[in-house]
Write a protein that holds these residues in place. Structure first.
Motif, PDB file in Angstrom:
ATOM      1  N   GLY A 160       0.908  -2.540 -11.171  1.00 45.40           N
ATOM      2  CA  GLY A 160      -0.190  -1.781 -10.582  1.00 45.40           C
ATOM      3  C   GLY A 160      -1.237  -1.521 -11.638  1.00 45.40           C
ATOM      4  O   GLY A 160      -1.350  -2.268 -12.611  1.00 45.40           O
ATOM      5  N   LYS A 161      -1.967  -0.446 -11.450  1.00 46.56           N
ATOM      6  CA  LYS A 161      -3.012  -0.097 -12.411  1.00 46.56           C
ATOM      7  C   LYS A 161      -2.473   0.645 -13.622  1.00 46.56           C
ATOM      8  O   LYS A 161      -3.147   0.770 -14.628  1.00 46.56           O
ATOM      9  CB  LYS A 161      -4.074   0.756 -11.716  1.00 46.56           C
TER      10      LYS A 161
ATOM     11  N   ASP B 152       1.836   5.501  -0.851  1.00 45.57           N
ATOM     12  CA  ASP B 152       1.364   6.877  -0.777  1.00 45.57           C
ATOM     13  C   ASP B 152       2.402   7.763  -1.456  1.00 45.57           C
ATOM     14  O   ASP B 152       3.457   8.046  -0.895  1.00 45.57           O
ATOM     15  CB  ASP B 152       1.159   7.306   0.668  1.00 45.57           C
ATOM     16  N   ARG B 153       2.119   8.164  -2.672  1.00 49.31           N
ATOM     17  CA  ARG B 153       3.068   8.930  -3.480  1.00 49.31           C
ATOM     18  C   ARG B 153       3.267  10.351  -2.950  1.00 49.31           C
ATOM     19  O   ARG B 153       4.220  11.032  -3.310  1.00 49.31           O
ATOM     20  CB  ARG B 153       2.586   8.955  -4.931  1.00 49.31           C
TER      21      ARG B 153
ATOM     22  N   HIS C  92       0.869  -1.182   0.000  1.00 46.85           N
ATOM     23  CA  HIS C  92       0.000   0.000   0.000  1.00 46.85           C
ATOM     24  C   HIS C  92       0.907   1.232   0.000  1.00 46.85           C
ATOM     25  O   HIS C  92       1.705   1.422   0.923  1.00 46.85           O
ATOM     26  CB  HIS C  92      -0.928  -0.024   1.214  1.00 46.85           C
TER      27      HIS C  92
ATOM     28  N   LEU D 292      -0.519  11.021  -7.322  1.00 42.61           N
ATOM     29  CA  LEU D 292      -1.124   9.691  -7.396  1.00 42.61           C
ATOM     30  C   LEU D 292      -1.877   9.334  -6.126  1.00 42.61           C
ATOM     31  O   LEU D 292      -2.687   8.407  -6.128  1.00 42.61           O
ATOM     32  CB  LEU D 292      -0.051   8.627  -7.662  1.00 42.61           C
TER      33      LEU D 292
ATOM     34  N   LYS E  61      -2.916   7.697  -2.688  1.00 40.10           N
ATOM     35  CA  LYS E  61      -2.729   6.345  -2.157  1.00 40.10           C
ATOM     36  C   LYS E  61      -3.130   5.329  -3.215  1.00 40.10           C
ATOM     37  O   LYS E  61      -4.135   5.501  -3.891  1.00 40.10           O
ATOM     38  CB  LYS E  61      -3.550   6.173  -0.887  1.00 40.10           C
ATOM     39  N   TYR E  62      -2.330   4.279  -3.329  1.00 38.67           N
ATOM     40  CA  TYR E  62      -2.583   3.248  -4.332  1.00 38.67           C
ATOM     41  C   TYR E  62      -1.872   1.970  -3.906  1.00 38.67           C
ATOM     42  O   TYR E  62      -1.035   1.987  -3.003  1.00 38.67           O
ATOM     43  CB  TYR E  62      -2.119   3.692  -5.726  1.00 38.67           C
ATOM     44  N   ASP E  63      -2.207   0.876  -4.524  1.00 40.03           N
ATOM     45  CA  ASP E  63      -1.584  -0.407  -4.241  1.00 40.03           C
ATOM     46  C   ASP E  63      -0.765  -0.867  -5.433  1.00 40.03           C
ATOM     47  O   ASP E  63      -1.125  -0.594  -6.586  1.00 40.03           O
ATOM     48  CB  ASP E  63      -2.632  -1.483  -3.949  1.00 40.03           C
ATOM     49  N   VAL E  64       0.329  -1.559  -5.147  1.00 38.02           N
ATOM     50  CA  VAL E  64       1.119  -2.215  -6.177  1.00 38.02           C
ATOM     51  C   VAL E  64       1.353  -3.663  -5.765  1.00 38.02           C
ATOM     52  O   VAL E  64       1.331  -3.992  -4.573  1.00 38.02           O
ATOM     53  CB  VAL E  64       2.481  -1.525  -6.430  1.00 38.02           C
TER      54      VAL E  64
END
Length: 158
Positions: free
Chosen positions: A90-91, A57-58, A55, A66, A68-71
């Motif tokens: 990721g997405k 947080d860029r 998880h 970006l 918060k995102y998941d990779v």
């Protein structure tokens, strides 16, 4: 500029202890000097092809909005107590193709740890974007310092 950064540091712990930390998804969060890695889900990796979710947080880099995102961290190279490397999915499409990793060499009672970040095979779309390297040499060095402190304190605790 080269498409790879390598930094080294001798850590006062045996390769097996360092490797155990690097195989643990929470270990990656614990040693991250960028502040981007917030948490992780998954079991410790044991082979090439294993994966876990981080998880992110860029906001910590303050370079792209970006949030918060998941990779998914996908292990590409695995030699027990010697080498671990991974790429990230990721997405974002197309997948970027950069690789991070650590090489471990026994050195007396400790371990010479080489951290590397390689973007030589990134997709042309990302090469043209001009954003690489995303992670600086200073961040890699900082992570090695945190790794040294963390493993000497007995992480991971079993």
């Amino acid at each position: 500029m080269a498409d790879r950064i390598e930094v080294q540091r001798t850590v006062a712990a045996p390769p097996a202890a360092v490797f155990a930390l690097l195989c643990d998804p929470q270990g990656h969060v614990a040693i991250d000097a960028t502040g981007m890695l917030q948490d992780a889900d998954g079991d410790p990796v044991t082979a090439s092809g294993d994966s876990f979710v981080v998880h992110m947080d860029r906001e910590a880099l303050n370079d792209f909005p970006l949030g918060k995102y998941d990779v998914t961290v996908s292990i590409t190279d695995y030699e027990k107590d010697r080498l671990i490397a991974w790429t990230i999915f990721g997405k974002i499409e197309p997948p970027i193709g950069h690789v991070y990793g650590y090489r471990l060499d026994a050195e007396g009672d400790g371990t010479l740890v080489t951290s590397f970040y390689d973007w030589s095979d990134i997709h042309q779309t990302w090469r043209d974007s001009g954003i690489f390297p995303v992670i600086s040499e200073a961040a890699l060095r900082g992570t090695l310092g945190i790794l040294d402190r963390t493993v000497r304190r007995g992480y991971p605790r079993g």
